[in-house]
Design an enzyme around this catalytic site. Structure first.
Site, PDB file in Angstrom:
ATOM      1  N   ASN A 204       0.917  -1.185   0.212  1.00 29.36           N
ATOM      2  CA  ASN A 204      -0.031  -0.108   0.084  1.00 29.36           C
ATOM      3  C   ASN A 204       0.779   1.359  -0.147  1.00 29.36           C
ATOM      4  O   ASN A 204       0.434   2.383  -0.432  1.00 29.36           O
ATOM      5  CB  ASN A 204      -1.044  -0.036   1.130  1.00 29.36           C
ATOM      6  CG  ASN A 204      -0.412   0.179   2.578  1.00 29.36           C
ATOM      7  OD1 ASN A 204       0.576  -0.322   2.808  1.00 29.36           O
ATOM      8  ND2 ASN A 204      -0.960   0.486   3.604  1.00 29.36           N
TER       9      ASN A 204
ATOM     10  N   GLU B 148       4.090  -4.065  12.432  1.00 32.27           N
ATOM     11  CA  GLU B 148       3.188  -3.025  12.322  1.00 32.27           C
ATOM     12  C   GLU B 148       2.143  -3.523  11.496  1.00 32.27           C
ATOM     13  O   GLU B 148       2.165  -3.846  10.241  1.00 32.27           O
ATOM     14  CB  GLU B 148       3.879  -1.698  11.514  1.00 32.27           C
ATOM     15  CG  GLU B 148       3.391  -0.593  11.245  1.00 32.27           C
ATOM     16  CD  GLU B 148       3.110  -0.113  12.514  1.00 32.27           C
ATOM     17  OE1 GLU B 148       3.625   0.251  13.303  1.00 32.27           O
ATOM     18  OE2 GLU B 148       1.849   0.260  12.663  1.00 32.27           O
TER      19      GLU B 148
ATOM     20  N   CYS C  12      -3.306   1.695   6.660  1.00 33.04           N
ATOM     21  CA  CYS C  12      -3.634   1.177   7.902  1.00 33.04           C
ATOM     22  C   CYS C  12      -3.989   2.295   8.662  1.00 33.04           C
ATOM     23  O   CYS C  12      -4.494   2.153   9.597  1.00 33.04           O
ATOM     24  CB  CYS C  12      -2.231   0.726   8.703  1.00 33.04           C
ATOM     25  SG  CYS C  12      -0.871   0.574   7.844  1.00 33.04           S
TER      26      CYS C  12
ATOM     27  N   GLU D 267       7.941   2.866  14.112  1.00 33.61           N
ATOM     28  CA  GLU D 267       8.802   3.333  13.097  1.00 33.61           C
ATOM     29  C   GLU D 267       9.059   4.642  13.072  1.00 33.61           C
ATOM     30  O   GLU D 267       8.026   5.608  13.614  1.00 33.61           O
ATOM     31  CB  GLU D 267       8.024   2.682  11.766  1.00 33.61           C
ATOM     32  CG  GLU D 267       7.735   1.221  11.648  1.00 33.61           C
ATOM     33  CD  GLU D 267       7.644   0.806  10.431  1.00 33.61           C
ATOM     34  OE1 GLU D 267       6.544   0.521  10.073  1.00 33.61           O
ATOM     35  OE2 GLU D 267       8.896   0.200  10.026  1.00 33.61           O
TER      36      GLU D 267
HETATM   37  C1  UN1 Z   1       0.059   3.141   6.253  1.00 29.75           C
HETATM   38  O1  UN1 Z   1      -1.205   3.179   5.967  1.00 29.75           O
HETATM   39  O2  UN1 Z   1       0.530   1.869   6.146  1.00 29.75           O
HETATM   40  O3  UN1 Z   1      -0.163   8.607   7.874  1.00 29.75           O
HETATM   41  C2  UN1 Z   1       1.146   4.153   6.175  1.00 29.75           C
HETATM   42  C3  UN1 Z   1      -0.339   7.917   6.757  1.00 29.75           C
HETATM   43  C4  UN1 Z   1       1.006   7.852   5.851  1.00 29.75           C
HETATM   44  C5  UN1 Z   1       1.626   6.478   6.192  1.00 29.75           C
HETATM   45  C6  UN1 Z   1       0.646   5.417   6.216  1.00 29.75           C
HETATM   46  N1  UN1 Z   1       1.773   8.866   6.059  1.00 29.75           N
HETATM   47  O4  UN1 Z   1      -1.400   7.770   6.297  1.00 29.75           O
END
Ligand code: UN1
Length: 507
Positions: free
Chosen positions: A162, A260, A294, A474
């Protein structure tokens, strides 16, 4: 002399593994195709379907390289990383275009993904001249105490589709600046973006064997990396199911593992909120990256006093989103990554309807005309969602948002925290007191006031509580804790035996 990074076979481009500084075919002799989710007839190339023997070779190369890389002064390592960051800046547009074709996210977001890789590269490179430890007084006279970070060895990096370049960079950069070497296994849906990243670091001057790239499936490549006695750390971003498996392999081996995983993030809209702003945030959080983050805002908990107003505007905006290929600059939402992901999201839409939630817009696959060759789905909103329903509890990873009514701030917080995940949460309110209460009481790793649940910046810690992870973060300063071990150092210059805790000198 031109290097053989790829092999050109009639009609197709064959991408290779990168092991010990050489671009090589897999010993398996097998390959897999990388097709665009926006158009399954668009083949980006063919990648190596690697096996355990390729992993052995990559780990061996990384172990060998570790012997010298760990001794390169960190500021010198960082110079190479700065160079790589500059090359990424130059190549941003080309890499973003590859990423949109490969992953499906719209161009604006792909540019953001590459930018996130650039940001973490500069940030991590800066650590080459910091990576601070502590100096602190020793309890005994003529004794000196300090702590330093030391690298771990070979790090296995298993990365998702993603954020095809940003997330691999969140892992690669801190690993390298700390003095580790790596074996990188990208998601099978997005190997090209990681290939672009690795090529760039090679050209920036990262020595042979420090970065190794092995493409292929989780069952063969991932599995071989986990249990391999030569790897010291597994850093993984992906599903809870795979994360649990990684933990179960690594824990008995006492192997460090940083996981994660999922999220079921919430936006809470209070009765005093700026509703237009909240709608903007919910649209961006729910449908950005086609909901495949995520950090996606898959739940919006709305105070009953503004429920009608919010829902009407939100649904109208969702319905009006322009869906299509991310390569078209006017498109607002691209396809899902692949067929099984779309099937899984459609399955949740069915579950939502069976559970009695009200489908307010969307809910259908888009597969006619311009959509026929891709994995498209309508932006979908459910209303009257009960917080206990599966669509309000489980991570869907698609463009589906559940609107849940609430009666008060406390009620919103209770619903917000009432899931197994704890990645990101947000509140829309004009009342600073409410904002601070929510900031204190939301048990998530990331929290926003008057902004959506997505949009983390690289110099702050990224990660979550509960089933979202296993306690690591992270990016930010915290990234150094994953990719290094502390060493406490005592230097006794008294010339005699001094026993800590026992010899208590008097003044
Ligand atoms: C993810 O969704 O795995 O804050 C990372 C955010 C992005 C990173 C997402 N800078 O949605």
């Amino acid at each position: 002399m031109a290097k053989a990074y790829e092999r050109i076979q009639p009609g197709r481009q064959v991408f290779l593994n990168y092991i010990g500084g050489e671009w090589v075919e897999s010993v398996s002799g097998r390959t897999f195709e990388n097709r665009s989710p926006a158009d399954r007839d668009d083949v980006l190339g063919v990648f190596q379907s690697s096996n355990a023997e390729d992993v052995n070779r990559a780990v061996e190369a990384a172990r060998e390289a570790f012997r010298t890389w760990r001794l390169v002064p960190a500021p010198r390592r960082a110079e190479i990383l700065f160079r790589a960051a500059q090359l990424l800046v130059e190549r941003k547009e080309a890499f973003a275009r590859d990423m949109t074709r490969e992953m499906g996210k719209i161009l604006k977001e792909s540019r953001g993904d590459v930018q996130e890789a650039i940001d973490i590269s500069f940030y991590a490179a800066g650590e080459g001249r910091r990576m601070f430890g502590h100096t602190t007084p020793a309890e005994l006279p003529d004794k000196f105490a300090l702590s330093v970070r030391m690298p771990l060895g070979v790090c296995a990096l298993i990365t998702p589709w993603n954020f095809p370049m940003a997330i691999p960079s969140w892992k690669l950069l801190p690993a390298l600046v700390c003095g580790n070497t790596v074996v990188l296994k990208p998601a099978t849906d997005t190997p090209l973006s990681v290939y672009n990243l690795v090529r760039t670091f090679e050209e920036a001057g990262v020595p042979k064997g420090v970065i190794n790239l092995v493409t292929g499936g989780g069952r063969e490549v991932g599995e071989a990396l986990l249990g391999h006695p030569g790897t010291s750390l597994v850093s993984f971003t992906g599903s809870c199911e795979v994360g649990k498996h990684i933990a179960s392999v690594c824990a008995p081996l006492y192997k460090k593992h940083s996981l994660e995983m999922g999220g079921k993030n919430v936006i809470m809209v209070m009765d005093d909120a700026n509703v237009d702003l909240a709608v903007d945030g919910a649209v961006w959080g729910g449908f950005g990256t086609t909901g495949q983050r995520c950090t996606a805002a898959s739940r919006v908990v709305v105070h009953r006093k503004v429920l009608r107003e919010f829902t009407d505007r939100f649904v109208a905006r969702a319905r009006g989103l322009k869906v299509g290929t991310g390569q078209d600059e006017s498109v607002e939402m691209g396809p899902l990554i692949n067929e099984s992901q779309r099937d899984s999201v459609l399955g949740y839409i069915e579950i939502g309807q069976r559970e009695g939630a009200r489908l307010l817009t969307g809910g259908h696959r888009l597969d006619k005309g311009e959509y026929a060759r891709g994995w498209y789905l309508e932006p979908t909103v459910f209303g009257d969602v009960d917080p206990g329903m599966r669509i309000a509890q489980e991570e869907i990873f698609g463009p589906v948002v559940a609107v849940i009514p609430c009666d008060s701030l406390e009620h919103a917080i209770e619903i917000g925290n009432g899931v197994v995940y704890g990645l990101s949460s947000a509140i829309y309110t004009q009342d600073i007191n409410k904002a601070f209460v929510a900031m204190r009481d939301m048990y998530t790793g990331i929290f926003y006031v008057n902004a959506s649940t997505i949009g983390a910046e690289v110099h702050l810690p990224f990660g979550g509580t509960k089933d979202t992870g296993n306690g690591h973060r992270e990016a930010g300063q915290a990234m150094l804790d994953v990719f290094s071990e502390w060493k406490a150092v005592y230097v006794d210059y008294s010339g005699k035996l001094q026993r800590a805790q026992i010899d208590l000198p008097r003044t």
